[in-house]
Design a protein around this motif. Structure first.
Motif, PDB file in Angstrom:
ATOM      1  N   VAL A   1      36.563  97.106  77.832  1.00  0.00           N
ATOM      2  CA  VAL A   1      35.689  96.159  76.833  1.00  0.00           C
ATOM      3  C   VAL A   1      34.564  97.159  76.321  1.00  0.00           C
ATOM      4  CG1 VAL A   1      34.391  94.302  76.924  1.00  0.00           C
ATOM      5  CG2 VAL A   1      36.177  94.290  78.462  1.00  0.00           C
TER       6      VAL A   1
ATOM      7  N   THR B   1      31.563  97.654  73.788  1.00  0.00           N
ATOM      8  CA  THR B   1      30.487  96.986  73.155  1.00  0.00           C
ATOM      9  C   THR B   1      29.662  97.818  72.625  1.00  0.00           C
ATOM     10  OG1 THR B   1      29.588  96.984  75.342  1.00  0.00           O
ATOM     11  CG2 THR B   1      30.684  94.995  74.602  1.00  0.00           C
TER      12      THR B   1
ATOM     13  N   LEU C   1      36.441  90.178  69.612  1.00  0.00           N
ATOM     14  CA  LEU C   1      35.513  88.941  69.912  1.00  0.00           C
ATOM     15  C   LEU C   1      34.199  89.113  69.269  1.00  0.00           C
ATOM     16  CD1 LEU C   1      35.180  86.069  71.243  1.00  0.00           C
ATOM     17  CD2 LEU C   1      34.570  87.382  73.317  1.00  0.00           C
TER      18      LEU C   1
ATOM     19  N   PHE D   1      29.177  82.920  74.872  1.00  0.00           N
ATOM     20  CA  PHE D   1      29.904  84.103  75.038  1.00  0.00           C
ATOM     21  C   PHE D   1      30.901  84.515  76.142  1.00  0.00           C
ATOM     22  CE2 PHE D   1      29.642  88.418  76.613  1.00  0.00           C
ATOM     23  CZ  PHE D   1      30.802  89.056  75.986  1.00  0.00           C
TER      24      PHE D   1
ATOM     25  N   CYS E   1      34.575  84.882  76.198  1.00  0.00           N
ATOM     26  CA  CYS E   1      35.220  86.155  76.560  1.00  0.00           C
ATOM     27  C   CYS E   1      36.060  86.231  77.912  1.00  0.00           C
ATOM     28  CB  CYS E   1      33.941  87.311  76.715  1.00  0.00           C
ATOM     29  SG  CYS E   1      34.516  89.065  76.986  1.00  0.00           S
TER      30      CYS E   1
ATOM     31  N   ILE F   1      30.321  86.531  82.258  1.00  0.00           N
ATOM     32  CA  ILE F   1      31.852  86.930  82.536  1.00  0.00           C
ATOM     33  C   ILE F   1      32.116  87.004  83.838  1.00  0.00           C
ATOM     34  CG2 ILE F   1      33.631  88.580  82.153  1.00  0.00           C
ATOM     35  CD1 ILE F   1      31.828  89.438  79.724  1.00  0.00           C
TER      36      ILE F   1
END
Length: 391
Positions: A40, A42, A76, A103, A107, A138
């Motif tokens: 992931v 970011t 996303l 979020f 996610c 998450i």
């Protein structure tokens, strides 16, 4: 970018789509080497490297790019920014969330659909743009998913530049050199930092090689006289007097690829600056000589520190020796030239080495090198000598 958005003026990605696909594939290979099931991404610089989108909408909340072997990439993003992401990225699968509170749930739902429920997933835990609360949101939704720190995975891939990337850096360095030459030619008694910067901006605007306007100046550090004692000080209306030093660090960028440099000057004479700068020149020469394929980051760092140690002035140097450059040269997780760093230099890497020393009375004076690692050693990208300019 899809045909739907191709009609919007001045949009699109700076490189051909296969270039981004190549980068994504290299990252996925690293993901598998690290025994991860996905990553992931970011960090804004990493998003730009992998997608073309500059991340401008992600400045205060994460816009994760999810890469899973065997699956298409998923971006996303905040719903408000969806159009911009589609217009400026090469990613076709885009999911959205509306507010910050959404979020974590959104996610997690995307990660669940990617079959990552009980898998090892890399997150850039040490980078900007990912807060602990984002990770917690998450993890609450996916308690069995194992979150692994993958801060250094994308930088390890991005460190080695393609020819397209290197051309951007060469173009940016050409403009950086023009700025340095303007800085040097502008120094005269009574001129202010702001006025030097204005002359520099005029010279850049008059340069016809930047016809598309895609080369931009990063915030410069331009300090005159006593203000050279300030690290990263802002440009002001302070004027230089005769027999005072001047310090300049600047980096221009093209498509986000920055090429920076440090140069110092003296208006008249300033023995303290001249002595400090002579040492900085010796350090830079040792550093450039140490840059070669197979050398470790700490070995390059040690080459410069040995010069300082022999001089008896090792305490004059108070920061790391240098770091990898490219998109967002201040991104966390990038290769760093410092004690103990085990990264191995490879051809195609670009490094910024600003050797800024603190003199006896606190003036920050130095010089630097922006280099490309080649099979033969280091190629300096700047044409400006690293000697002290005397105005």
């Amino acid at each position: 970018m899809t045909a739907e958005f191709a009609t919007i003026p001045m949009t699109g990605v700076p490189f051909p789509r296969p270039e981004y696909e190549r980068r994504q594939q290299r990252v996925l290979e690293k993901v598998q080497d690290a025994e991860l099931d996905a990553i992931v991404v970011t960090a804004i610089g990493h998003l730009r490297y992998l997608t073309g989108y500059d991340g401008s909408g992600a400045y205060f909340r994460p816009f994760p790019l999810i890469l899973v072997p065997g699956q298409l990439p998923i971006f996303l993003v905040r719903e408000y920014d969806e159009l911009a992401v589609r217009a400026y990225s090469c990613i076709d699968r885009i999911e959205v969330y509306r507010h910050q509170v959404d979020f974590g749930t959104t996610c997690a739902a995307v990660l669940r659909r990617c079959d990552l429920l009980n898998k090892r997933v890399g997150f850039e835990l040490g980078c900007w743009n990912l807060a602990p609360s984002d990770v917690s949101a998450i993890q609450v939704q996916l308690p069995d998913m194992r979150i692994i720190d993958a801060t250094r995975l994308v930088p390890a891939v991005a460190a080695v530049k393609s020819e397209l990337e290197l051309q951007c850096m060469r173009d940016a360095m050409r403009m950086t050199d023009l700025a340095v030459r303007t800085f040097q030619s502008s120094l005269l008694e009574g001129i202010t930092e702001r006025e030097v910067l204005e002359r520099m901006s005029a010279a850049i605007a008059a340069d016809t090689s930047n016809t598309n306007g895609d080369i931009e100046m990063r915030l410069p550090t331009l300090l005159l006289g006593e203000r050279t004692k300030l690290p990263h000080g802002p440009v002001t209306r302070h004027a230089i007097k005769n027999n005072e030093p001047a310090f300049f660090e600047v980096g221009f960028s093209k498509h986000g690829y920055a090429a920076g440099i440090v140069r110092s000057a003296v208006l008249g004479r300033h023995p303290e600056t001249e002595s400090t700068h002579a040492l900085a020149e010796d350090v830079i020469e040792a550093l450039v000589a140490a840059v070669k394929p197979g050398a470790t980051a700490h070995e390059v760092d040690a080459a410069g520190r040995q010069v300082l140690k022999r001089s008896g002035r090792q305490n004059a140097f108070r920061q790391r020796t240098g770091y990898q450059t490219g998109i967002n040269w201040s991104e966390r997780g990038d290769l760093s030239l410092e004690p103990g760093a085990e990264d191995v230099l490879k051809p195609g890497m670009t490094l910024h080495m600003p050797n800024i020393l603190c003199s006896e009375n606190g003036f920050l004076i130095g010089t630097g090198a922006q280099v490309l690692v080649t099979e033969r050693g280091a190629e300096r990208l700047s044409t400006i000598p690293n000697t002290l300019h005397r105005a």
